[in-house]
Design an enzyme around this catalytic site. Sequence first.
Site, PDB file in Angstrom:
ATOM      1  N   GLN A 200       0.871  -1.167   0.000  1.00  0.00           N
ATOM      2  CA  GLN A 200       0.000   0.000   0.000  1.00  0.00           C
ATOM      3  C   GLN A 200       0.913   1.223   0.000  1.00  0.00           C
ATOM      4  OE1 GLN A 200      -3.676  -0.518   0.283  1.00  0.00           O
ATOM      5  NE2 GLN A 200      -2.953  -2.540  -0.379  1.00  0.00           N
ATOM      6  N   ALA A 241     -11.219   2.381   5.890  1.00  0.00           N
ATOM      7  CA  ALA A 241     -10.334   1.553   5.078  1.00  0.00           C
ATOM      8  C   ALA A 241      -9.651   2.358   3.972  1.00  0.00           C
ATOM      9  CB  ALA A 241     -11.136   0.406   4.490  1.00  0.00           C
ATOM     10  N   HIS A 242      -8.799   1.679   3.215  1.00  0.00           N
ATOM     11  CA  HIS A 242      -8.002   2.364   2.190  1.00  0.00           C
ATOM     12  C   HIS A 242      -8.880   2.973   1.100  1.00  0.00           C
ATOM     13  CE1 HIS A 242      -7.182  -1.842   0.165  1.00  0.00           C
ATOM     14  NE2 HIS A 242      -8.425  -1.710   0.525  1.00  0.00           N
ATOM     15  N   ASN A 243      -8.454   4.148   0.658  1.00  0.00           N
ATOM     16  CA  ASN A 243      -9.071   4.836  -0.485  1.00  0.00           C
ATOM     17  C   ASN A 243     -10.484   5.350  -0.220  1.00  0.00           C
ATOM     18  OD1 ASN A 243      -7.018   2.682  -1.796  1.00  0.00           O
ATOM     19  ND2 ASN A 243      -7.128   4.538  -3.053  1.00  0.00           N
TER      20      ASN A 243
END
Lengths: 347, 347, 347
Positions: A200, A241-243
């Site tokens: 990531q 969470a991511h993004n």
Amino acid sequence: MRLSIGEIALLCKGELDGDSQIFIEGVNPPSLAGQSDLCYIEKTEDLALLGGRKVGCVILNEKDRKGDKFNFPVIWVKNPKLAFASVLREIDREKLSAFNPGISPHAFVSPKAKIAASAHIGPFCFIGEDAEIGENSILVSGVYIGNGSKIGNNCLLYSNVSVREGCLIGNFCILHCGCVIGSDGYGYAQSEKGHIKIAQIGGVKIGDNVEIGANTCIDRATMGFTEIGDGCKIDNLVHIAHNVKTGRNCLIIAQAGIAGSSKIGNNVIIAGQAGISDHVEIGDNSIIMAKTGVMGKVKPGSILFGYLGRPRGEYMRIEALLSKLPEFFNFYKKAKKKLDSDEKNAG
Amino acid sequence: MRLSIGEIALLCKGELDGDSQIFIEGVNPPSLAGQSDLCYIEKTEDLALLGGRKVGCVILNEKDRKGDKFNFPVIWVKNPKLAFASVLREIDREKLSAFNPGISPHAFVSPKAKIAASAHIGPFCFIGEDAEIGENSILVSGVYIGNGSKIGNNCLLYSNVSVREGCLIGNFCILHCGCVIGSDGYGYAQSEKGHIKIAQIGGVKIGDNVEIGANTCIDRATMGFTEIGDGCKIDNLVHIAHNVKTGRNCLIIAQAGIAGSSKIGNNVIIAGQAGISDHVEIGDNSIIMAKTGVMGKVKPGSILFGYLGRPRGEYMRIEALLSKLPEFFNFYKKAKKKLDSDEKNAG
Amino acid sequence: MRLSIGEIALLCKGELDGDSQIFIEGVNPPSLAGQSDLCYIEKTEDLALLGGRKVGCVILNEKDRKGDKFNFPVIWVKNPKLAFASVLREIDREKLSAFNPGISPHAFVSPKAKIAASAHIGPFCFIGEDAEIGENSILVSGVYIGNGSKIGNNCLLYSNVSVREGCLIGNFCILHCGCVIGSDGYGYAQSEKGHIKIAQIGGVKIGDNVEIGANTCIDRATMGFTEIGDGCKIDNLVHIAHNVKTGRNCLIIAQAGIAGSSKIGNNVIIAGQAGISDHVEIGDNSIIMAKTGVMGKVKPGSILFGYLGRPRGEYMRIEALLSKLPEFFNFYKKAKKKLDSDEKNAG
């Protein structure tokens, strides 16, 4: 605390009925306020909460000013809650004055980091290479700032906060104890050998005036940035969470979770223990009620509730009808027998 | 980053159509990729995401190689996502090169601990008596390793991780910021004086290639070990109670919880905010969907969903029928009246 | 460990059938106990778990003492689980003996803090102005104690715990790794400029014999105190909001959340992932089952279950009837057609 009523009226931008030289020594809700306490009352009918007691000073709504006489000083304001908040802020500010500018000899600061002269870096803080800490920002103790991360001006990072490398925090942000910004997003590619980690390499970008609760986690993007808009207030133990991208002024309450790449509009409220699936869009001004699950797109202005989020009214109707299921079932057994026998007779 | 397309093709074990000397300076999803960015596309139809733009280089699936001409270099591979993951890993690796072997003068290391020469022990880390840290392992900052705990080789422990005494972590594990391994299991005996703590004298044993999310907690066993199998990937804010055992390659998503002594098979997926009761067994290859509650034994290969987990199809049918409850209810009121009057007439 | 059976019988306040000089080297559940292990059995029928094996020593319930002969030493006690707990506690105690009185040279302690001579302050701990640490209390590593906070006697604070300013912790408390006491309550006033923070100037007051799980968060009150009563046991990743008050001896299990100003009685059990709304009262001796949501007042002695908590029996009946919904629906379609045609014929 020790503030005169005159000083308090100034803080509140209010009009004082009473002696400005009286000193106030505490704050309390109306039901508990004592002789030298300040309290505020939102609706005139709540004056009864004072029970006729003599209190130090009361902040009241100026639209209720009708010439009544009170046995305590009154400060008349437009918005009592906001006015009281400005007094609390003043009291709270004293606490921060203890954090003088400078870098603790117990901290570890990379020679390549840039620390503003007015910033406070407490003991056991780690500031990595090329990291930047802005003017008047305070890192209390045991705070980790990874390489290249930037903390804006006037931020307050409490003990044991972690901001990993390459993350950007705006101005006037508050990060509570133990929160984690920039942990790896949860991403794997499947192979015959099992789950292969997808590194990531993105970051997290947080706007101005954002507050992040204790032990809340905001993951870094796979590529690009996970983004939290200006003015968002995030409670404890939230997972983002991511993004994920949130708009401005969202309220995200304790233990809520937002899965990868979802987009949250402006002024959205996500209540406690709610869960938002990945790649979902939630429109502006929506309210996701406590414990609600959201699996699809949500139109602006929606209010959703329920295990699989439905419009609030619909969900409440269903929940009420669930209580009738036993009654339904008794009827069904009887009626089915009749229907079957009618059919037999007819056949 | 700065990698030539030739180097990237090597990393991907792919075949290059284009000039190997061109340099790539970033990575991005197809919709955002610019002139010197690398991206990957899983299905040929997604080529449209590039919108005819000139991008730095694209990783494509070799089974789609049909002689088309592209206006960018292409690397053909078997599994584009895996290939891209290997490039991301390479970029990410640079980050770790900053962590040189050695023990920070700001760390506290027991003279009885064994630290591999190639390990990195960052500032404010605590390494207890008889603890062991393996080759190439990195403890970033503020990491606590209790007495007698063992961290394998090539592990990465981010800031403020706690591994209490007597816990065993395998090789190639990643522990994210603030996670806690080996906190006491929650166990009490009832007495007239209230709840009497049952000391938790066991530990936690974690396999190889395990990743543990930020602020996740894994409790130590009462006796023996809580066990996490090889290749498990655990997200943020997960709770795993004492004496739980998971098999290999499980995915446990954010804010899920597993209560005491439950046994999870291999390749099980437990999605976000799901909850598993104590002393439950979940068979291999099962999927427990988000927010699902599990109170009993689950057969291998099951897919469960719902507040009290049911087979997914059954649950979705029930959820759809809940929308019809108001319609049911209208019918019921009418039909019941008729049934009652029919009965009266018949009687 | 190495304890003689005689010493164990003393610890258990039990009566020994066997040679007091035999030494025990481990503890285990009955199914795993070996030749020099101690185990305990609650019900006589569970003796079968030993499978006739020779084990080191077994703790049995004295009301099952009927003259049977066993091939292992027996200690007869009133409450085998409690007796076993006292042995585990003895084993566990050795662990704590490593924490000698004194202040680590790696700690930061304000000259205005009061540290009892018998307390242990480990490396990287921060003790603020006017903070107090009581006799025999242990702060393991990286613990933050804010200005004016008081930790009682015989407390154990594990690594990376944060106790912010102005909080009071009783005696014999255990705070697990990463828990946060006294983070700001989540309170805002609305204004045209967005959410205005209401400073949280209260604190947290925790009674005696309280245990707080890893990464659990307990917010400070807006004014006054958030209060946790004596003997409460709180598991991991729990959220307790500002101004909550709990009675004595409550059990609050992992990932549960209690919103602002709610009042929890004595001996209440709140199970895992349950959520309690704000300003709710829960009566003494109630049980809120796992994942249950509570939105209103709960009478003493209630047992609630379900997404919107209902009496347990009612909820289980509804859940069972949900399985019948498809059957209902088939009947409904048929019966409705008949009702409609009957009506038409009648009309």
